[in-house]
Structure formats: structure tokens, C-alpha cells
Design a protein around this motif. Structure first.
Motif, PDB file in Angstrom:
ATOM      1  N   PRO A 182      42.750  -8.073  11.766  1.00 57.16           N
ATOM      2  CA  PRO A 182      42.751  -9.513  11.426  1.00 57.16           C
ATOM      3  C   PRO A 182      42.165  -9.682   9.912  1.00 57.16           C
ATOM      4  O   PRO A 182      41.225  -9.161   9.422  1.00 57.16           O
ATOM      5  N   LEU A 183      42.786 -10.704   9.197  1.00 55.05           N
ATOM      6  CA  LEU A 183      42.358 -10.739   8.026  1.00 55.05           C
ATOM      7  C   LEU A 183      40.958 -11.071   7.779  1.00 55.05           C
ATOM      8  O   LEU A 183      40.101 -10.816   6.890  1.00 55.05           O
ATOM      9  N   HIS A 185      38.664  -9.620   9.266  1.00 52.71           N
ATOM     10  CA  HIS A 185      37.925  -8.623   9.473  1.00 52.71           C
ATOM     11  C   HIS A 185      38.047  -7.773   8.249  1.00 52.71           C
ATOM     12  O   HIS A 185      36.976  -6.945   7.675  1.00 52.71           O
ATOM     13  N   ILE A 186      38.828  -7.938   7.398  1.00 50.47           N
ATOM     14  CA  ILE A 186      39.134  -7.196   6.325  1.00 50.47           C
ATOM     15  C   ILE A 186      38.429  -8.040   5.172  1.00 50.47           C
ATOM     16  O   ILE A 186      37.918  -7.544   4.133  1.00 50.47           O
ATOM     17  N   TYR A 187      38.512  -9.368   5.016  1.00 50.05           N
ATOM     18  CA  TYR A 187      38.002 -10.313   4.236  1.00 50.05           C
ATOM     19  C   TYR A 187      36.893 -11.104   4.439  1.00 50.05           C
ATOM     20  O   TYR A 187      37.122 -11.785   5.465  1.00 50.05           O
ATOM     21  N   HIS A 188      35.839 -11.031   3.679  1.00 57.06           N
ATOM     22  CA  HIS A 188      34.899 -11.999   3.920  1.00 57.06           C
ATOM     23  C   HIS A 188      34.534 -12.508   2.638  1.00 57.06           C
ATOM     24  O   HIS A 188      34.861 -12.201   1.524  1.00 57.06           O
ATOM     25  N   GLU A 189      33.676 -13.887   2.692  1.00 58.38           N
ATOM     26  CA  GLU A 189      33.358 -14.449   1.467  1.00 58.38           C
ATOM     27  C   GLU A 189      31.766 -14.055   1.100  1.00 58.38           C
ATOM     28  O   GLU A 189      31.039 -14.652   2.110  1.00 58.38           O
ATOM     29  N   TYR A 192      28.973  -9.415   3.173  1.00 54.02           N
ATOM     30  CA  TYR A 192      29.594  -8.593   4.149  1.00 54.02           C
ATOM     31  C   TYR A 192      29.276  -9.182   5.409  1.00 54.02           C
ATOM     32  O   TYR A 192      28.183  -9.587   5.720  1.00 54.02           O
TER      33      TYR A 192
END
Lengths: 254, 254
Positions: A182-183, A185-189, A192
Motif C-alpha cells: 500500500p502506498l 506503507h511505502i510513503y510516510h510524511e 517514519y
């Protein structure tokens, strides 16, 4: 997500799937050069260009590489086979030409990382160029199974190692796009994701996605979870020769 | 070479130049998601997806990152700033979920290389997606100047390290395409070029190309040779903390 930003390049990117069966139609010289020139235009750390690409055409060498990679037939049978190497030998020579000792620098872990990343950025440009020409590709990490033998076969000097291979060619079999994590899970703002509960829940959701993907593709024969695949793959460490080989070739001494 | 294979994707690839000045126009949520989804579709070794992307929006964090990267203003001022991390923490969790000890595997040099390459392949797809939308990009290796501070700022757990940053945005200044090494220096067939005379001659020719490039761009103020630049950059080893930091975070123990 509504893709109003979609263009033909992004279509190519989103349409990627690895191809493991190619026709025997060789790439033309022009296709090979377009792919290499595209690779060369990737970004490179401080303009270092710390990689070399070896195109393998010799049939006996291709057969040997296929065997070394764990009997992967598409290493032998394809339109063209590239080996992407991390390369600091060129910089050793540049140092000699300028009467400068660059040894301590090129033997650092930092510079090995730079060279490996440079090779990967170039390779991914090569992939996009190939796919935009409706060719298929498959990365071959299996070249690291016996990396020393591969290095010898390609006559690589010190400060050069094969990082991976890339088989390219006209696709001879269909394959399907594999759903990614899922996006979220890969991408955080900004930070972490350290909430282990949310983190695990994301993986459980992805497990359902992947199980359903295999279930559909294999008519119920396979239903692997992603975490199950990963645990299976990572249970036993592999390619433990890598550290010693890298050091032997001059990399990562400090 | 006559580019009859040219298509709009290859045009994008061949037209790359780094952009170091951006307008303040932030990327839209849709642009960010298109870039991340494109990144996710890159190939990944054995489907391991061993990377995480952190988008930095917090202004104070961006300012701090710009400072840590050696006062690079475009780290702070851009349309969006991404940090690409090599990540095996997710796989540690996957192992726990499956009651499998994956420690020896994720602590191997092999798996660190896999994670760094995975992050780079994803990043280059992100770059191509951004450039196809007429955005500019600049990779930021300077995040490794004080990699430990960057890791803390982004709250990265063990088995996760920032590999590089990527500034993206609407270009606010022109820049020019830098000529790469001759194709024949990057690309060999069947075997590495071990003829040192031919190898050095290729670099000398490239030196002339690069000198002429700077001469023209700076109206005669700069005429650096490429080998001169490389010798200057590599004279003193840099970022010698990398090996210790990688080991501290759990990577490359064996």
C-alpha cells in the motif's frame, strides 16, 4: 486516485511487469545504443559516473551466466543481456592521470554505495527506455550467486563488481502486474511510521491483497501471504560471500 | 546515431539535467501520489520492496535537512522533498509476524546491497515520472554528510537508513545537459576493456569534451578536465562514518 497526471511515460512506468520469456530476436545496434545512452543520462553522484555496462553477446558466455545465475533460461535466451557493474577502476585511472592517490577514497564504504546506486539509476533508465520501445526486461540478481565466477568471466579488474544483470527482449509470454505494498506503507510524511500496530495492520491488509492475487492467478493453488514469502526467503541468509568478495575487489575497506 | 527509436519517454530520459532552483509552488497531492506510485512499480529484488520514501513537508525539518546537507538551499526551497531510505525493518516485522528469525539475513552485506539498489530503482522511476510532468529534480547525496542526524530527524528505526534525498519542483532556472562519458567507455561487449592505453585515451578525449563544455558555459573561466575533477573530489576520502553507521543500524554485519 484519479490519474489526470497520466502521460505516456507514466503509463510505461505503471505498466511494468518482469518478463521471463523472450523471442530470440536480437536487439538492433540502434536499440542497444539508445538504451545505453538513456542509461548514461541518469543522475550520477557528483558526476562520478561510477558504473560500467557489459553487453554479453557471446553465446557460450551467456550459457555460462545462465548456469551461474541458477539455471535461469532467460539469461541465455533474450534479445540482449546487460551486466551492470559498480566501477571505481576508472577513477583509479583518473587519479593516476592526475598524479593523485585516490585509493583511500575509492576503498570507502561511502564510495561503494555511490557506485552501486549509480549503477542502479543507470539501469532503471535503461529499463524505461527498453519498455518504452515495447521490449520486456528482467533484472537478474542471481549473478551474485557466484559473483566471483561472473567477475572472472567478464574479466573485471579490481574496483569493479557485477551488481546485477538485465535481460531485455521482445516478450514471448504474458505476465501480470504484481500489486505493490500500500502506498501508505511505502510513503510516510515527515517521520517514519513507528506505530507498530498500524505498521503490522498495513502488512496484514497487503497479505490479503497478495493472497488474492496468487489465488486468482493459480486458480486456487497458491495463496501465499507477502510476509510468508519474505519470512521464507529470509529464513536462511544467502550470498554470505558478498562481504569478502567486495573487500577482495577493493571495496568497503573502511 | 540516428534516433529513429526516439519516443517521448526516451526524449524525457535524454533531456535530463539536474535542477537546483525551484519555484515555491508545492506539488499537488496527486503529483506526489503519481510519483510515489511510479516509484513503487520499479523492479524489486525477489519482490522484497526494501525501501521507504519519506516526504518532508515540515518547514523546520526541511531547513534542518538543508543545513545538514551542507547548506543547499534547494533542499529547503522546492515543490516537494523526498528522502529515499533502504529499509529492512519491514522485513524484520514480517519475520515476527511469521514467527521466523530473519536477523542473520537482513544483517548481511548482500541484503544491504539489495535494499540500496531497491531504493535507487524506485527513486529513478520517481524522477522519470516527475520529469515527464515537466518538473525538475535534484538528487541530494549530501544527506549522508551527517547521516546519523538525518536518521534521527526522520525517526528511522534500526534496519533503515536514508540513502539520498530528492528535491522536486517547478524549475526556476535553466540548466544545461552535461555530456556523459563516451558510450564506448561505459559500454563494453563480452569483456571489460583491459587495454589501459585505449582506456586512458578514451578518458583524454572525454577530458577535451568536458573542458570545452565548461569553457563555453563560463566564458573561459573554467576549463576543468573530468579526470581533474575526479582526482580533486577523491583526493581526500569523505563520509568515513558510513561503515560504522551502517553497522550501528544493523546492516552489513557479515
Amino acid at each position: 486516485m484519479e490519474l489526470i497526471t497520466l502521460n505516456s511515460t507514466i503509463e510505461t512506468l505503471l505498466n511494468h511487469r518482469s518478463i521471463r520469456k523472450f523471442t530470440q530476436k536480437p536487439l538492433t545496434r540502434e536499440q542497444i545504443e539508445t538504451i545505453v545512452e538513456s542509461a548514461q543520462m541518469a543522475s550520477t553522484s557528483s558526476f562520478i559516473q561510477a558504473y560500467t555496462i557489459i553487453g554479453v553477446k557471446d553465446e557460450a558466455k551467456k550459457a555460462k551466466l545462465a548456469e551461474l545465475a541458477g539455471n535461469q533460461p532467460y539469461v541465455e535466451h533474450n534479445g540482449h543481456f546487460f551486466v551492470f557493474c559498480a566501477d571505481l577502476h576508472r577513477h583509479k585511472t583518473a587519479g593516476s592521470m592526475e598524479n593523485t592517490d585516490v585509493t583511500a577514497s575509492i576503498e570507502s564504504t561511502e564510495k561503494f554505495l555511490v557506485a552501486a546506486v549509480d549503477a542502479a539509476l543507470a539501469a532503471q533508465n535503461a529499463v524505461i527506455a527498453a519498455e518504452s520501445m515495447e521490449l520486456g526486461i528482467c533484472y537478474i540478481g542471481g549473478l551474485r550467486n557466484d559473483i566471483e565466477a561472473v567477475g572472472e568471466l567478464l574479466n573485471l579488474p579490481d574496483y569493479v563488481i557485477p551488481v546485477f544483470g538485465l535481460a531485455v527482449g521482445e516478450p514471448a509470454a504474458e505476465s501480470s502486474i504484481k500489486p505493490r505494498l500500500p502506498l501508505t506503507h511505502i510513503y510516510h510524511e515527515d517521520s517514519y511510521e513507528r506505530n507498530e500496530k498500524a505498521f503490522t495492520k498495513g502488512l496484514e491488509e497487503y497479505n490479503s491483497t497478495i493472497s488474492a492475487y496468487y489465488d486468482l492467478r493459480t486458480a486456487g493453488k497458491r495463496k501465499d501471504r507477502w510476509t510468508e514469502q519474505m519470512a521464507g526467503m529470509l529464513k536462511e541468509p544467502k550470498r554470505l560471500h558478498m562481504k569478502g568478495y567486495l573487500e577482495k575487489k577493493g571495496f568497503m575497506k573502511h
